[in-house]
Design an enzyme around this catalytic site. Structure first.
Site, PDB file in Angstrom:
ATOM      1  NE  ARG A  27      -1.588   2.086   3.563  1.00 25.03           N
ATOM      2  CZ  ARG A  27      -1.413   2.015   4.875  1.00 25.03           C
ATOM      3  NH1 ARG A  27      -1.975   1.051   5.558  1.00 25.03           N
ATOM      4  NH2 ARG A  27      -0.653   2.881   5.496  1.00 25.03           N
ATOM      5  CG  HIS A  50      -6.082   2.521   6.412  1.00 19.73           C
ATOM      6  ND1 HIS A  50      -6.238   1.214   6.014  1.00 19.73           N
ATOM      7  CD2 HIS A  50      -7.244   2.874   7.014  1.00 19.73           C
ATOM      8  CE1 HIS A  50      -7.445   0.797   6.368  1.00 19.73           C
ATOM      9  NE2 HIS A  50      -8.068   1.783   6.969  1.00 19.73           N
ATOM     10  CE1 TYR A  84       1.349   3.067   8.720  1.00 19.32           C
ATOM     11  CE2 TYR A  84       0.089   4.682   9.950  1.00 19.32           C
ATOM     12  CZ  TYR A  84       0.252   3.905   8.830  1.00 19.32           C
ATOM     13  OH  TYR A  84      -0.666   3.977   7.816  1.00 19.32           O
TER      14      TYR A  84
HETATM   15  C1  LIG Z   1     -14.177  -5.414  12.700  1.00 17.06           C
HETATM   16  C2  LIG Z   1     -13.363  -4.208  12.388  1.00 17.06           C
HETATM   17  N1  LIG Z   1     -12.370  -3.840  13.222  1.00 17.06           N
HETATM   18  C3  LIG Z   1     -11.641  -2.744  12.975  1.00 17.06           C
HETATM   19  C4  LIG Z   1     -11.880  -1.986  11.878  1.00 17.06           C
HETATM   20  C5  LIG Z   1     -11.071  -0.721  11.633  1.00 17.06           C
HETATM   21  N2  LIG Z   1     -10.193  -0.897  10.498  1.00 17.06           N
HETATM   22  C6  LIG Z   1     -10.555  -0.490   9.259  1.00 17.06           C
HETATM   23  S1  LIG Z   1      -9.455  -0.902   8.116  1.00 17.06           S
HETATM   24  C7  LIG Z   1      -8.428  -1.619   9.242  1.00 17.06           C
HETATM   25  C8  LIG Z   1      -7.157  -2.267   8.776  1.00 17.06           C
HETATM   26  C9  LIG Z   1      -7.400  -3.351   7.776  1.00 17.06           C
HETATM   27  O1  LIG Z   1      -6.209  -3.882   7.333  1.00 17.06           O
HETATM   28  P1  LIG Z   1      -6.146  -5.033   6.244  1.00 17.06           P
HETATM   29  O2  LIG Z   1      -7.131  -6.103   6.558  1.00 17.06           O
HETATM   30  O3  LIG Z   1      -4.732  -5.450   6.117  1.00 17.06           O
HETATM   31  O4  LIG Z   1      -6.648  -4.336   4.904  1.00 17.06           O
HETATM   32  P2  LIG Z   1      -6.099  -3.034   4.175  1.00 17.06           P
HETATM   33  O5  LIG Z   1      -6.903  -1.873   4.701  1.00 17.06           O
HETATM   34  O6  LIG Z   1      -4.649  -2.891   4.471  1.00 17.06           O
HETATM   35  O7  LIG Z   1      -6.384  -3.228   2.733  1.00 17.06           O
HETATM   36  C10 LIG Z   1      -8.973  -1.511  10.519  1.00 17.06           C
HETATM   37  C11 LIG Z   1      -8.326  -1.978  11.752  1.00 17.06           C
HETATM   38  C12 LIG Z   1     -12.930  -2.390  11.020  1.00 17.06           C
HETATM   39  N3  LIG Z   1     -13.250  -1.700   9.912  1.00 17.06           N
HETATM   40  N4  LIG Z   1     -13.641  -3.492  11.286  1.00 17.06           N
END
Ligand SMILES: Cc1ncc(C[n+]2csc(CCOP(=O)(O)OP(=O)(O)O)c2C)c(N)n1
Lengths: 336, 389
Positions: free
Chosen positions: B275, B279, B288
């Site tokens: 990425r 985010h 970070y």
């Molecule tokens: C159940 C839940 N917990 C926390 C979040 C908050 N949150 C949104 S995106 C994210 C990180 C997701 O990371 P990843 O699965 O690696 O996907 P990426 O965004 O990097 O594509 C978090 C913690 C959420 N949306 N849903």
């Protein structure tokens, strides 16, 4: 006295708890280097280390479930659920385990777990980021539920919650995170108002207006606007949603004879229904009108372009006050 | 090659995958970062039909979705969108897999798969509705065979598995494809989805985009082994592919889809990518993330990699570049127009679609709110932002 934002005040309270008790540990997603998505835990991992301030994998059920084990082991876990809408994967651990272990073990096991939840709307977020899930938890015996409304309380109550031997859900009104207020960091915790007590914020004689969390500020604004029209509102910040400090509300309603309760959560099965029913039972002969609820609608939290229609604002609260007072209002002329 | 940022080293062979990556390779790769096409005894066959013309079209797709992404990020900065989750750097993973699917396959994705939605033929205005705050879902899922993006991390993997069980019951040969991140693999839902998929041998492809970060958390925090290895523990064959290599992604996805269609059950694909942006537009990665890391990955950029391959083949003509640029420009302009001319929703829309049939309970709240708005005389202007504060 220092001027702190809401978020900094919670941060200061967490810091104090970490300093005072080596058994306090923080767990949550992104709470370390990032300091949480709202920066509430900013700097804490740097100062207390990765064993006290733990970035967890993305697993809410595990965050709460492992906290149960930590509590068995004598720790006092403080958990961050990133947003209100992400607490549901942990729901089972909270209502089936955290809430019931003290009862199940006949008091042998304590669950001094604090679960911090940024809640409520008004920040223009997408789905799942603006919910008010408090009623699911107030319905579950064994849990204490609090909602803070100003930096001083935020600072004090987080420490009270952490030192409480019962599990506490600590709801933080995220749209108020940047509001500033005076915080006395030196005041002794022992002399502070206990976290299960409500507080009368403005004295009034015409009606009692009960609010908590994000709507306390709105309620105070409504009271000021009402005062301009010659209406005297007594505003109560409920603070504790489970248990509710009914004595405080009863005393107020005996004086004013009228009750308006407001919250962002939908109306059905919400805390306002509970307060209205309890006050009706206890103050029936003192009430001059049926209690009025001014709440969110019974709809999924709407997309951000329309959230201002769902959230009770100052005008909707005043309209509710007019209803309680029998003054002309939007529902005048309607029966039932 | 230092693709393994997790520090857990070790070559992974896709056990039970029916094909294996070359010895010593971290993952399946068909185009090197320098743009050299390397051959692979088993996987070449999955992309043998890709003509020069199709390679150019993949290049165009990737360029267009990057442009969409940059434009949407700009729209957010200009206050036209409330939020945007950038896909910068993940173009090969999304186009390689998105172009491998058939129209009757069904996608269950996270919020970041806007490039996949593009492959499914999404209307660009629909793409923005959710992020502008105009709707809870941007499109009719049945219109493009793609569910509306999921925000609850990992929840969609269960939906995909259930859909796949439905396909199986129906005796059809379509496939459900679910996209999720590296962080998502820690959630209970994703693990339960793999249990069901394996138990019922459901025709579902688990497409895990390992972009190395879950907001501020590095992938090493989620797992001590390669994510692809996790699936084998559930009895699901897995593949680890270079997610910045559009051909490798396409080959792996085609293999997985084909296996599912022929009754071979689920496959897990870990697409190793990065990425490059924040985010979401609300995130600040400088808190970070090491800037050097970004540089390392910029050198493996999926689009310039394909451009180098095209160049080696003598296909990267000025004409092609112009044509791709024009397409990206026009798509971006179309999306911007759709965004800025999107009408605001009506206040009473908040009550729509809560239930499929009306009920007096909610109608009463609706009626009361209509009266409330009317009491101001001017319904549209009655409720200000401040009124809600
Ligand atoms: C159940 C839940 N917990 C926390 C979040 C908050 N949150 C949104 S995106 C994210 C990180 C997701 O990371 P990843 O699965 O690696 O996907 P990426 O965004 O990097 O594509 C978090 C913690 C959420 N949306 N849903």
């Amino acid at each position: 006295m220092t001027q702190l934002t809401f978020a900094r005040a919670i941060n200061a309270g967490l810091r104090k708890s970490l300093e005072n008790d080596s058994k306090v540990v923080l767990l949550g997603e992104d709470i370390g280097a990032l300091g949480g998505v709202f920066r509430v835990t900013d700097g804490l991992q740097k100062d207390f280390g990765t064993h006290r301030v733990v970035d967890t994998p993305l697993a809410e059920s595990a965050i709460v479930g492992t906290a149960v084990g930590l509590a068995y082991r004598g720790y006092r876990p403080v958990l961050e659920i990133q947003f209100d809408g992400f607490i549901y994967p942990a729901f089972d651990q909270i209502v089936s385990q955290v809430a019931k272990l003290h009862y199940r073990t006949r008091g042998a096991v304590k669950m001094p777990i604090t679960i911090r939840v940024p809640f409520g709307g008004g920040i223009g977020s997408p789905e799942h980021h603006s919910e008010s899930p408090e009623a699911y938890f107030t319905h579950t015996s064994g849990l204490r539920v609090v909602a803070v409304s100003n930096p001083q309380d935020a600072y004090t109550v987080i420490q009270q919650a952490i030192s409480c031997d019962d599990p506490v859900l600590y709801f933080e009104p995220k749209r108020r995170y940047h509001d500033k207020g005076e915080v006395d960091e030196s005041a002794a915790l022992a002399s502070a108002l206990p976290m299960d007590k409500a507080r009368v914020l403005t004295e009034g004689t015409d009606a009692t207006l009960v609010a908590y969390g994000p709507l306390v500020k709105t309620a105070l604004d409504a009271a000021a606007a009402a005062a301009d029209e010659g209406i005297s509102l007594e505003v109560i910040d409920l603070r504790s949603l489970a248990p509710v400090d009914y004595d405080a509300v009863v005393a107020s309603v005996r004086k004013t004879g009228r009750l308006v309760v407001t919250h962002e959560a939908g109306q059905s099965g919400g805390l306002g229904a509970e307060v209205a029913a309890s006050i009706t039972e206890r103050c029936f002969y003192h009430l001059e009108a049926a209690p009025v609820r001014v709440t969110g609608f019974d709809i999924p939290y709407p997309y951000s372009k329309l959230e201002m229609h769902h959230l009770p604002g100052l005008d909707r609260i005043l309209d509710g006050v007019d209803r309680a007072l029998g003054r002309p209002n939007s529902l005048s002329g309607l029966e039932g | 090659m230092s693709t393994d940022e997790t520090g857990h080293g070790g070559a992974i062979t896709p056990e039970n995958a029916g094909a294996s990556t070359a010895a010593g390779q971290e993952f399946l790769q068909l185009i090197t970062p320098a743009g050299e096409r390397i051959s692979h005894p088993e996987f070449d066959s999955w992309v043998r039909d890709i003509t020069d013309e199709q390679l150019c079209s993949l290049f165009e797709d990737m360029t267009v979705i990057r442009r969409i992404d940059v434009e949407a990020t700009a729209l957010q900065r200009q206050g036209e969108l409330a939020l945007w989750p950038p896909l910068l750097g993940q173009e090969a993973a999304q186009i390689g897999s998105g172009r491998a699917m058939r129209a009757d396959d069904f996608v269950f994705s996270s919020y970041r798969e806007n490039g996949v939605a593009y492959c499914r033929g999404v209307d660009l205005t629909d793409l923005l509705r959710v992020w502008r705050g105009n709707a809870s879902g941007g499109w009719d899922p049945y219109g493009i065979n793609m569910a509306t993006p999921q925000i609850i991390i990992g929840a969609q993997t269960l939906h995909a598995t259930g859909y796949a069980m439905g396909i199986q019951n129906d005796g059809a040969d379509a496939v459900a494809v679910t996209y999720f991140g590296d962080g998502a693999t820690s959630e209970g839902d994703v693990n339960e989805a793999m249990v069901f998929a394996a138990s019922f041998q459901a025709p579902v492809v688990f497409f895990c985009t390992n972009n190395h970060w879950a907001i501020s958390e590095p992938v090493g925090l989620q797992s001590h082994i390669h994510l692809a290895e996790r699936a084998t523990g559930f009895g699901i064959p897995s593949l680890r592919v270079d997610g910045n290599d559009v051909l490798a992604v396409m080959a792996a996805t085609r293999l997985a889809l084909d296996r599912a269609r022929r009754g071979g059950g689920p496959t897990f694909i870990e697409a190793v990518t990065y990425r490059m942006g924040p985010h979401t537009t609300a995130d600040d990665p400088t808190r970070y993330r090491d800037a050097n890391e970004l540089e390392d990955w910029a050198a493996k950029d999926p689009i310039s990699r394909l451009a180098s391959l095209l160049d080696r083949k003598g296909l990267l003509t000025a004409e092609l570049q112009q044509q791709v640029q024009d397409k990206a420009d026009s798509v971006a302009a179309e999306m911007r127009r759709g965004c800025t001319t999107m009408p605001d929703p009506e206040p009473m829309d908040v009550f729509k679609h809560v239930y499929s049939t009306p009920n007096s309970w909610l109608e009463r709240q609706q009626d009361h709110y209509a009266r409330y708005l009317a009491s101001f005389g001017d319904p549209a202007g009655a409720v200000s932002e401040e009124g809600a504060r």
